[in-house]
Design a protein around this motif. Sequence first.
Motif, mmCIF file in Angstrom:
data_model
loop_
_atom_site.group_PDB
_atom_site.id
_atom_site.type_symbol
_atom_site.label_atom_id
_atom_site.label_comp_id
_atom_site.label_asym_id
_atom_site.label_seq_id
_atom_site.Cartn_x
_atom_site.Cartn_y
_atom_site.Cartn_z
ATOM 1 N N ASN A 1 1.533 -7.586 3.721
ATOM 2 C CA ASN A 1 2.352 -6.811 2.789
ATOM 3 C C ASN A 1 1.415 -6.214 1.743
ATOM 4 O O ASN A 1 1.017 -6.887 0.787
ATOM 5 N N LEU A 2 1.069 -4.950 1.922
ATOM 6 C CA LEU A 2 0.100 -4.309 1.043
ATOM 7 C C LEU A 2 0.681 -3.906 -0.297
ATOM 8 O O LEU A 2 -0.015 -3.328 -1.132
ATOM 9 N N GLN B 1 13.678 -8.577 5.841
ATOM 10 C CA GLN B 1 12.569 -8.681 4.893
ATOM 11 C C GLN B 1 11.415 -7.755 5.281
ATOM 12 O O GLN B 1 10.751 -7.180 4.407
ATOM 13 N N SER B 2 11.177 -7.580 6.559
ATOM 14 C CA SER B 2 10.118 -6.673 7.017
ATOM 15 C C SER B 2 10.454 -5.236 6.651
ATOM 16 O O SER B 2 9.617 -4.494 6.135
ATOM 17 N N ASN B 3 11.699 -4.832 6.923
ATOM 18 C CA ASN B 3 12.108 -3.462 6.625
ATOM 19 C C ASN B 3 12.087 -3.176 5.125
ATOM 20 O O ASN B 3 11.701 -2.088 4.694
ATOM 21 N N ALA B 4 12.489 -4.170 4.331
ATOM 22 C CA ALA B 4 12.549 -3.987 2.882
ATOM 23 C C ALA B 4 11.235 -4.299 2.182
ATOM 24 O O ALA B 4 11.113 -4.110 0.965
ATOM 25 N N LYS B 5 10.254 -4.829 2.938
ATOM 26 C CA LYS B 5 8.929 -5.183 2.398
ATOM 27 C C LYS B 5 9.028 -6.283 1.343
ATOM 28 O O LYS B 5 8.282 -6.309 0.370
ATOM 29 N N ARG C 1 2.216 5.870 9.405
ATOM 30 C CA ARG C 1 2.134 6.953 8.427
ATOM 31 C C ARG C 1 2.672 6.473 7.087
ATOM 32 O O ARG C 1 3.606 5.667 7.027
ATOM 33 N N GLY C 2 2.103 6.996 6.023
ATOM 34 C CA GLY C 2 2.516 6.561 4.695
ATOM 35 C C GLY C 2 3.962 6.847 4.384
ATOM 36 O O GLY C 2 4.554 6.197 3.512
ATOM 37 N N ASP C 3 4.556 7.813 5.091
ATOM 38 C CA ASP C 3 5.949 8.182 4.837
ATOM 39 C C ASP C 3 6.876 7.731 5.957
ATOM 40 O O ASP C 3 7.977 8.237 6.101
ATOM 41 N N GLU D 1 9.919 1.099 9.077
ATOM 42 C CA GLU D 1 9.184 0.565 10.221
ATOM 43 C C GLU D 1 7.717 0.307 9.893
ATOM 44 O O GLU D 1 7.029 -0.379 10.647
ATOM 45 N N ASN D 2 7.217 0.854 8.794
ATOM 46 C CA ASN D 2 5.843 0.606 8.344
ATOM 47 C C ASN D 2 5.862 -0.673 7.521
ATOM 48 O O ASN D 2 5.866 -0.653 6.291
ATOM 49 N N TYR D 3 5.873 -1.818 8.213
ATOM 50 C CA TYR D 3 6.050 -3.104 7.537
ATOM 51 C C TYR D 3 4.962 -3.361 6.500
ATOM 52 O O TYR D 3 5.206 -3.984 5.461
ATOM 53 N N ALA D 4 3.748 -2.883 6.757
ATOM 54 C CA ALA D 4 2.617 -3.167 5.870
ATOM 55 C C ALA D 4 2.627 -2.306 4.618
ATOM 56 O O ALA D 4 1.893 -2.591 3.670
ATOM 57 N N SER D 5 3.434 -1.231 4.602
ATOM 58 C CA SER D 5 3.362 -0.221 3.533
ATOM 59 C C SER D 5 1.969 0.399 3.492
ATOM 60 O O SER D 5 1.426 0.712 2.434
ATOM 61 N N TYR D 6 1.392 0.577 4.666
ATOM 62 C CA TYR D 6 0.058 1.171 4.778
ATOM 63 C C TYR D 6 0.122 2.649 4.428
ATOM 64 O O TYR D 6 1.043 3.363 4.825
ATOM 65 N N ARG D 7 -0.876 3.107 3.679
ATOM 66 C CA ARG D 7 -0.931 4.512 3.307
ATOM 67 C C ARG D 7 -2.383 4.947 3.205
ATOM 68 O O ARG D 7 -3.148 4.398 2.408
ATOM 69 N N ASN D 8 -2.755 5.921 4.042
ATOM 70 C CA ASN D 8 -4.085 6.514 3.985
ATOM 71 C C ASN D 8 -3.918 8.004 4.294
ATOM 72 O O ASN D 8 -3.586 8.365 5.430
#
Length: 571
Positions: A317-318, A457-461, A486-488, A492-499
């Motif tokens: 969880n970033l 919890q994954s979807n809501a981070k 993708r950052g947006d 489904e982007n469980y990690a909240s990854y953004r680059n």
Amino acid sequence: MGGSLYCRAGRRRVWASRLTLLAGFAALNGPLWHAAAQAAPSGAAPSGAVAAKTLVRSIGGATVTLDPQRADLSSESLVIDDLLEGLLAPDGRGGARPALAESWTVSPDGRIYTFKLRADAKWSDGTPVTADDFVFSWRRLADPRTAAPYAYYMWIVVNGEAITKGTIKDVSRLGVTALDATTFQVELVRPTAYFLAMLQHQALFAVQKASVQAHGDAFTEPGHYVSSGAYVLAENVPRDHLTLVRNPAYYDQAKVPIAVVRDLPLEDRAAEMRLFRDGQVQTTYELPIDQVAWARSALKEAFVSGDTYDTYFLSFNLRNEPWKSSPALREALTLAVDREALANRVLGGEQPAYSYVPRLAPGPGITGYEPGWPAWRDQPQAERERHARALLVEAGYGPGAGSKGGPGGRALPPISLLFPTGANWQAVAVAVARQWHDVLGVEVRLDAQDFRIVAAQSNAKTFKDVVFASWIGDYADANSFLALMRGDAGQENYASYRNPLFDALMEEANGEPDPGRRAGLLRRAERLMMDDTPVIPLFHKTMRRLVSPRVTGWVPNPLDLSPTRFLDLMP
């Protein structure tokens, strides 16, 4: 199909007595039996003479919704693929087939697709399926008020991204048009290599506009659910069973041998196996890992195995520290995982995962993909572990950091590892926790929860540190995985990854018409993401299950889709 595999979780429940009752339904002179008899093809035995063919199968977990625009679990996909069809639909062999669309044309610039619907495509209430139903459904998918997990599928359609993000409020500006009652046209932002492959996914299936407008969210309930597929929803008892009966209005109903489908949301893999051996279930969802070797030997005629296009992984969880600002710590944990031991000794023969996207072999209509492997893939495990310990120190934590810290380092608080309940999930979680402790000295708190809690919890981070998840490709293309990072991408982007560089590479790749250049751009994007370490790939799945020899037509395939209309049940 739904990509998320959280429904493979296992929560213990006693099913034998319930299933005994279900198995007896076919002998009862009740409304479901009459519906099945009425749905039988011309020439079938009348009610009361011979029992209609009934397939009882495990779908691996509970369904949360049967709304195709809101569903994202594999259990939901299995049911929806029997109830509805799209322009294209799964062919039972891992590919797509023309379904409600009988033909289509493509403009010279590759941006405009014009689909001609089948003249005999009807809803289960006898009314025709129209192009306006598709316009309504695709607009509904894009509309932010729907909160659709696959809303990003509309980004390739003109104005789709702006509508999903709320920049354009008028959903009627989405690039879809009903030219007439049976002609549906889609205008894409740019030529998109994977567009046709996407169309077999349930998010792009049509729902009946009149039913949704009449019943609102209740349109998915038995009695309101109007089907375009081979079956109609007769019963949906949450966490107990669903009953589907053959759809007499289906255009190909004469070629649908099985009259009744009884779907059981079994989450306990051992219970599935017991019921199969008792003859009360004809297909299981997945074998318990400690029974695979025995089943392969003792139940040879029923044992079915096939590689699937999926990845099981851990996601950080970033949004939370220390993960947000410590790539060295994230990399230390990924290097400390012995994937070979996990895949072979713990799981009994899975494929170790060194990439987020599985390798994809080229085939008819499929451009092969070689993943963006991380640099450390070819290192011996002992060398990875030495590097992991050095990275832990670099991140400011000592090798003994779980309680006392180490030389020159502070203590790393115990890591919370969230995962769905179930023996198969737990075996992996325990093994990873042990490896982290043995290599890095860190402590792990295992947090097993019902799969719906884990998914929410994954979807809501809102998970604290790390979640154990999985993803199965919705279509045979690397974009089916990489788009989630993708950052947006949303929930489904469980990690909240953004680059931003990753996002730019994805944009460039999906606008590239040359398949080889596009694959190279996707590989660069994946390698960049893997170097950032928002996720830890663990293994790629080999789906192993039991299918009764009485069931014919079952073909293992990478997307793990076997719609019932292609199956038959022998005496």
